[in-house]
Design an enzyme around this catalytic site. Structure first.
Site, mmCIF file in Angstrom:
data_model
loop_
_atom_site.group_PDB
_atom_site.id
_atom_site.type_symbol
_atom_site.label_atom_id
_atom_site.label_comp_id
_atom_site.label_asym_id
_atom_site.label_seq_id
_atom_site.Cartn_x
_atom_site.Cartn_y
_atom_site.Cartn_z
ATOM 1 N N ARG A 60 1.477 -1.299 -0.226
ATOM 2 C CA ARG A 60 -0.101 0.362 0.084
ATOM 3 C C ARG A 60 0.619 1.225 0.264
ATOM 4 O O ARG A 60 1.959 1.372 0.964
ATOM 5 C CB ARG A 60 -1.328 -0.493 0.980
ATOM 6 C CG ARG A 60 -2.031 1.066 1.415
ATOM 7 C CD ARG A 60 -3.217 1.550 2.374
ATOM 8 N NE ARG A 60 -2.093 1.274 3.900
ATOM 9 C CZ ARG A 60 -2.524 2.483 4.213
ATOM 10 N NH1 ARG A 60 -2.387 3.447 3.194
ATOM 11 N NH2 ARG A 60 -1.316 2.845 5.393
ATOM 12 N N ASP A 118 -3.224 4.585 -1.993
ATOM 13 C CA ASP A 118 -4.125 4.998 -1.663
ATOM 14 C C ASP A 118 -5.182 5.935 -1.779
ATOM 15 O O ASP A 118 -6.110 6.658 -1.312
ATOM 16 C CB ASP A 118 -3.470 5.292 -0.850
ATOM 17 C CG ASP A 118 -4.278 4.493 0.655
ATOM 18 O OD1 ASP A 118 -5.492 3.636 0.619
ATOM 19 O OD2 ASP A 118 -4.193 4.879 1.952
ATOM 20 N N ILE A 292 -10.726 3.881 15.173
ATOM 21 C CA ILE A 292 -11.853 4.058 16.253
ATOM 22 C C ILE A 292 -13.201 4.042 15.600
ATOM 23 O O ILE A 292 -13.959 3.824 16.617
ATOM 24 C CB ILE A 292 -11.386 5.764 15.961
ATOM 25 C CG1 ILE A 292 -9.466 6.312 16.205
ATOM 26 C CG2 ILE A 292 -12.058 6.593 16.197
ATOM 27 C CD1 ILE A 292 -9.145 7.433 16.593
ATOM 28 N N GLU A 294 -14.093 1.308 14.506
ATOM 29 C CA GLU A 294 -14.904 0.125 14.990
ATOM 30 C C GLU A 294 -14.900 -0.302 16.422
ATOM 31 O O GLU A 294 -15.757 -0.855 16.776
ATOM 32 C CB GLU A 294 -14.144 -1.599 14.459
ATOM 33 C CG GLU A 294 -13.984 -0.983 13.007
ATOM 34 C CD GLU A 294 -12.281 -2.091 12.316
ATOM 35 O OE1 GLU A 294 -12.195 -2.830 13.485
ATOM 36 O OE2 GLU A 294 -11.929 -2.272 11.279
ATOM 37 N N HIS A 295 -14.204 0.557 17.105
ATOM 38 C CA HIS A 295 -13.952 -0.072 18.786
ATOM 39 C C HIS A 295 -14.896 1.470 19.129
ATOM 40 O O HIS A 295 -14.725 1.036 21.058
ATOM 41 C CB HIS A 295 -12.395 -0.176 19.284
ATOM 42 C CG HIS A 295 -12.060 -1.689 18.192
ATOM 43 N ND1 HIS A 295 -12.456 -2.452 18.452
ATOM 44 C CD2 HIS A 295 -10.851 -1.311 16.863
ATOM 45 C CE1 HIS A 295 -11.825 -3.554 17.914
ATOM 46 N NE2 HIS A 295 -10.821 -2.520 16.678
ATOM 47 N N GLU A 345 -8.099 -4.619 3.891
ATOM 48 C CA GLU A 345 -7.370 -4.489 3.151
ATOM 49 C C GLU A 345 -6.506 -4.952 2.796
ATOM 50 O O GLU A 345 -6.278 -4.924 1.026
ATOM 51 C CB GLU A 345 -6.502 -2.849 3.715
ATOM 52 C CG GLU A 345 -7.363 -1.253 3.982
ATOM 53 C CD GLU A 345 -6.550 -0.658 4.579
ATOM 54 O OE1 GLU A 345 -5.629 -0.118 4.449
ATOM 55 O OE2 GLU A 345 -7.331 0.178 4.583
#
Length: 362
Positions: A60, A118, A292, A294-295, A345
């Protein structure tokens, strides 16, 4: 068999992809130790795969300039472009170059390496969104980043609802960005010529009056390198809170600066959502990814509080139960679907490498 190498602001994610099977690991990486540490992480991961040699290594890459809008095989020209654009992505491009060199040393020049950019998803943004209001002869335009994540989030929105034409995706990790997508095309994104623009991040400032930079240089006597360090490494949550970059920790603290850091972070996300609803002419779905995103249900709640007038209605129970897993967190009656997606990803990168190998001529 593809090895995927994904360097972020605070971690190195490696993946091994053999058809449908695969394995992955994430190693913390703070930028110290350079190629030696990176090579050791990769060597240990490959050892766990039985010391197999990959068909290709897929990286990436934040960006290599406006000329690179699609994934490609890495040659000397690509390496030179990544290097030339390192000042515009100082937290990522230098490490990406070290990773390319480490993989070349580990596997030899005969193993191809692939760059997945990206900036690719926002490469074809309309000029009215991509250009800055400065003379065109300077050749500067907004590139946008986190494209792999935004591409995957758009796919998730369409998979859940094939009629979702207007989508806002939010990548909320150490770096953070928003993207407005209409009919599969990015029409605007918060990061710009560099990854500094846009949302407030862990250590990056996000949007700032350019006059501030002139003031820091002319009146405060800061050098260009000091300003670069300030904006990339000592701003954002770090700068506002006084050194803390963990939103999880900041939510638990009761001092004014910690509270302010959280309020600023959520407000800027909410402001971008409103702006992008206008850019899209309405809204069908919001998709959230990143560590951030997700959690931290409380951050999500604060970001979307007060947006019922846009058709966004949250379900507190759904939101609270979605911690580290994907799922819809909007209320059943919400006109706009809000969904958390766990992004892969590395799988996307491996698919890009496979696509390149499937082309008739390399």
């Amino acid at each position: 068999m593809f090895l995927t190498v994904n360097i972020g602001s605070s971690s190195l994610r490696l993946g091994w992809h053999d058809g449908e099977a695969g394995s992955a690991t994430t190693a913390p990486f703070d930028g110290k130790g350079g190629a030696t540490v990176l090579s050791r992480h990769i060597g240990q991961f490959i050892e766990a795969q039985g010391n197999a040699t990959p068909t290709a290594v897929c990286h990436r890459i934040v960006h290599a300039g406006a000329a690179y809008g699609e994934s490609c095989f890495i040659d000397d020209k690509v390496v030179a472009a990544i290097k030339a654009n390192s000042p515009l992505a100082p937290l990522h491009n230098p490490l990406a170059l070290e990773l390319i060199e480490a993989c070349r040393a580990l596997f030899g020049a005969a193993v191809p390496q692939v760059a997945v950019f990206d900036s690719a998803f926002s490469h074809n943004m309309p000029d009215y969104a991509a250009l800055y209001a400065i003379p065109a002869r300077l050749g500067i335009r907004r590139l946008g980043f986190h494209g792999i994540a935004h591409h995957l989030m758009w796919q998730a929105a369409v998979k859940r609802n094939p009629q979702a034409r207007r989508v806002i995706s939010l990548q909320l990790g150490s770096g953070a960005s928003a993207c407005a997508v209409r009919d599969g095309r990015a029409v605007d994104t918060s990061m710009g010529f560099t990854p500094l623009e846009g949302l407030m991040m862990n250590s990056r400032c996000g949007d700032i009056d350019p006059g501030v930079l002139l003031y820091l240089q002319q009146e405060k006597g800061l050098s260009v390198s000091e300003i670069e360090d300030l904006l990339n490494r000592r701003s954002g949550l770090h700068g506002v809170s006084g050194g803390n970059t963990s939103l999880k920790d900041l939510l638990l603290l009761d001092d004014d600066q910690s509270k302010l850091a959280v309020d600023m972070y959520c407000y800027r996300i909410r402001k971008y959502v409103g702006a992008y609803v206008a850019a899209l002419g309405g809204l069908d779905a919001i998709v959230i990814g990143g560590g951030i995103g997700e959690h931290l249900p409380e951050i999500r709640r604060r970001c979307f509080d007060g947006l019922a007038f846009l058709g966004v209605e949250m379900d507190d129970c759904r939101n609270a139960s979605c911690d580290g897993s994907g799922g819809v967190i909007s209320a059943p009656q919400s006109n706009v679907t809000v969904e958390v997606v766990v992004l892969d990803e590395n799988r996307f990168m491996a698919d890009e490498a496979a696509r390149l190998f499937a082309q008739p001529a390399r």
